[in-house]
Design a protein around this motif. Structure first.
Motif, PDB file in Angstrom:
ATOM      1  N   ARG A  93       0.836  -1.195   0.000  1.00 24.11           N
ATOM      2  CA  ARG A  93       0.000   0.000   0.000  1.00 24.11           C
ATOM      3  C   ARG A  93       0.867   1.239   0.000  1.00 24.11           C
ATOM      4  O   ARG A  93       1.867   1.308   0.722  1.00 24.11           O
ATOM      5  CB  ARG A  93      -0.938  -0.007   1.198  1.00 24.11           C
ATOM      6  CG  ARG A  93      -1.998   1.092   1.153  1.00 24.11           C
ATOM      7  CD  ARG A  93      -3.027   0.883   2.243  1.00 24.11           C
ATOM      8  NE  ARG A  93      -3.841  -0.299   1.995  1.00 24.11           N
ATOM      9  CZ  ARG A  93      -4.941  -0.300   1.242  1.00 24.11           C
ATOM     10  NH1 ARG A  93      -5.356   0.808   0.675  1.00 24.11           N
ATOM     11  NH2 ARG A  93      -5.632  -1.407   1.080  1.00 24.11           N
ATOM     12  N   ASP A  94       0.486   2.225  -0.784  1.00 17.79           N
ATOM     13  CA  ASP A  94       1.237   3.454  -0.905  1.00 17.79           C
ATOM     14  C   ASP A  94       1.072   4.296   0.360  1.00 17.79           C
ATOM     15  O   ASP A  94       0.160   4.068   1.157  1.00 17.79           O
ATOM     16  CB  ASP A  94       0.746   4.223  -2.134  1.00 17.79           C
ATOM     17  CG  ASP A  94       1.760   5.230  -2.640  1.00 17.79           C
ATOM     18  OD1 ASP A  94       1.452   5.932  -3.624  1.00 17.79           O
ATOM     19  OD2 ASP A  94       2.866   5.320  -2.060  1.00 17.79           O
TER      20      ASP A  94
ATOM     21  N   GLN B 240      -2.226   5.307   2.147  1.00 14.10           N
ATOM     22  CA  GLN B 240      -3.185   5.659   1.128  1.00 14.10           C
ATOM     23  C   GLN B 240      -3.857   4.395   0.585  1.00 14.10           C
ATOM     24  O   GLN B 240      -3.465   3.297   0.902  1.00 14.10           O
ATOM     25  CB  GLN B 240      -2.488   6.416  -0.009  1.00 14.10           C
ATOM     26  CG  GLN B 240      -1.859   7.718   0.430  1.00 14.10           C
ATOM     27  CD  GLN B 240      -1.659   8.661  -0.733  1.00 14.10           C
ATOM     28  OE1 GLN B 240      -1.938   9.848  -0.615  1.00 14.10           O
ATOM     29  NE2 GLN B 240      -1.193   8.149  -1.847  1.00 14.10           N
ATOM     30  N   GLY B 241      -4.844   4.622  -0.258  1.00 15.43           N
ATOM     31  CA  GLY B 241      -5.621   3.494  -0.737  1.00 15.43           C
ATOM     32  C   GLY B 241      -4.972   2.695  -1.844  1.00 15.43           C
ATOM     33  O   GLY B 241      -5.136   1.488  -1.931  1.00 15.43           O
ATOM     34  N   ASN B 242      -4.216   3.383  -2.742  1.00 12.70           N
ATOM     35  CA  ASN B 242      -3.748   2.659  -3.912  1.00 12.70           C
ATOM     36  C   ASN B 242      -2.566   1.750  -3.561  1.00 12.70           C
ATOM     37  O   ASN B 242      -1.832   1.986  -2.606  1.00 12.70           O
ATOM     38  CB  ASN B 242      -3.352   3.615  -5.033  1.00 12.70           C
ATOM     39  CG  ASN B 242      -2.274   4.596  -4.623  1.00 12.70           C
ATOM     40  OD1 ASN B 242      -2.555   5.522  -3.871  1.00 12.70           O
ATOM     41  ND2 ASN B 242      -1.059   4.392  -5.094  1.00 12.70           N
ATOM     42  N   LEU B 243      -2.407   0.713  -4.354  1.00 13.56           N
ATOM     43  CA  LEU B 243      -1.337  -0.251  -4.172  1.00 13.56           C
ATOM     44  C   LEU B 243      -0.255  -0.041  -5.227  1.00 13.56           C
ATOM     45  O   LEU B 243      -0.539   0.352  -6.360  1.00 13.56           O
ATOM     46  CB  LEU B 243      -1.864  -1.676  -4.284  1.00 13.56           C
ATOM     47  CG  LEU B 243      -2.958  -2.089  -3.313  1.00 13.56           C
ATOM     48  CD1 LEU B 243      -3.292  -3.567  -3.493  1.00 13.56           C
ATOM     49  CD2 LEU B 243      -2.538  -1.813  -1.880  1.00 13.56           C
ATOM     50  N   ILE B 244       0.979  -0.327  -4.810  1.00 13.71           N
ATOM     51  CA  ILE B 244       2.125  -0.336  -5.714  1.00 13.71           C
ATOM     52  C   ILE B 244       2.472  -1.795  -5.969  1.00 13.71           C
ATOM     53  O   ILE B 244       2.727  -2.546  -5.020  1.00 13.71           O
ATOM     54  CB  ILE B 244       3.328   0.398  -5.109  1.00 13.71           C
ATOM     55  CG1 ILE B 244       2.929   1.812  -4.666  1.00 13.71           C
ATOM     56  CG2 ILE B 244       4.483   0.430  -6.101  1.00 13.71           C
ATOM     57  CD1 ILE B 244       2.461   2.706  -5.784  1.00 13.71           C
TER      58      ILE B 244
END
Lengths: 118, 113
Positions: A94-95, A103-107
């Motif tokens: 997770r970013d 944060q919500g978005n994934l790397i």
């Protein structure tokens, strides 16, 4: 910056043998780590996640992953591989936001192609 | 429970054209994410929307844009298409609170000729 690395482009395993797909991570703060699987021409399916707690996480389809903080690794494992496990596997983290909050978005890593032969 | 749905499934466009991709999240999910999966490049994060606002953006040029509607569905717009925009575009949704997993649709395959 958050990142994950999958050092193997491809892993080949014989059916019935144990499998390991490797992932290492680099994060600031506590890592939220995930594994996903992608079958051809499909989206990604969630397998498991590590947030906190036990270092051994159990997930879908008999998969598990071991979180190792000292080695910054989160390897995916299965005791006995099936031909149907052949797919593309992604590790993700997770970013973090500008001030360190999650944060919500994934790397995602670049993916590892798993091939299980009969 | 219906999953994340994306439309269209396939699209062929010419360089310089514009394209709009659509995504409907799982019912109750407020966050929508867009990723680009180009051959050999893994998944690249594009955009994240929640409650109608852009929360984060990946390292893509401004010709990649989008929006989220009051019903939480989302559009991804790509202007001035380039050949290297050919990719599978994946949409995912999640609940914002907590470290929730992302749920992915099957994607839109865009080919730019």
């Amino acid at each position: 910056a958050q990142s994950v690395a999958q050092p193997e482009d491809q892993v080949n395993v014989a059916e019935g043998n144990p499998l390991t797909v490797k992932c290492t991570y680099s994060v600031s703060g506590n890592p939220y780590l995930f594994w996903y699987v992608q079958y051809p021409n499909r989206g990604l399916q969630f397998l498991l996640k590590y947030i906190t707690g036990d270092n051994l996480v159990k997930g879908s389809y008999g998969f598990e992953a071991e979180f190792n903080k000292s080695q910054t690794s989160f390897h995916l494992k299965k005791p006995s591989a099936l031909v149907s496990d052949s797919a593309l596997y992604f590790c993700a983290v997770r970013d973090v936001g500008r001030y360190g909050g999650s944060q919500g978005n994934l790397i995602f890593g670049k993916g590892t192609k798993l091939s299980v032969k009969p | 429970e219906a999953g994340v749905t994306q439309s269209p499934t396939h699209l062929i466009k010419t360089r310089g054209q514009q394209v709009t991709l659509r995504c409907s999240p799982i019912s109750g999910h407020t966050s929508v994410y867009w990723y680009q999966q180009a051959l050999g490049l893994g998944l690249q994060f594009l955009l994240w929307y929640d409650e109608g606002e852009e929360r984060n953006r990946g390292n893509f040029p401004p010709r990649f844009s989008g929006r989220q509607f009051p019903n939480y569905s989302s559009e991804l717009n790509v202007n001035a298409l380039e050949l290297e925009d050919s990719a599978l575009y994946l949409c995912a949704s999640s609940l914002l609170q907590g470290a929730m997993a992302l749920h992915f649709g099957n994607g839109t395959r865009l080919t730019v000729t």
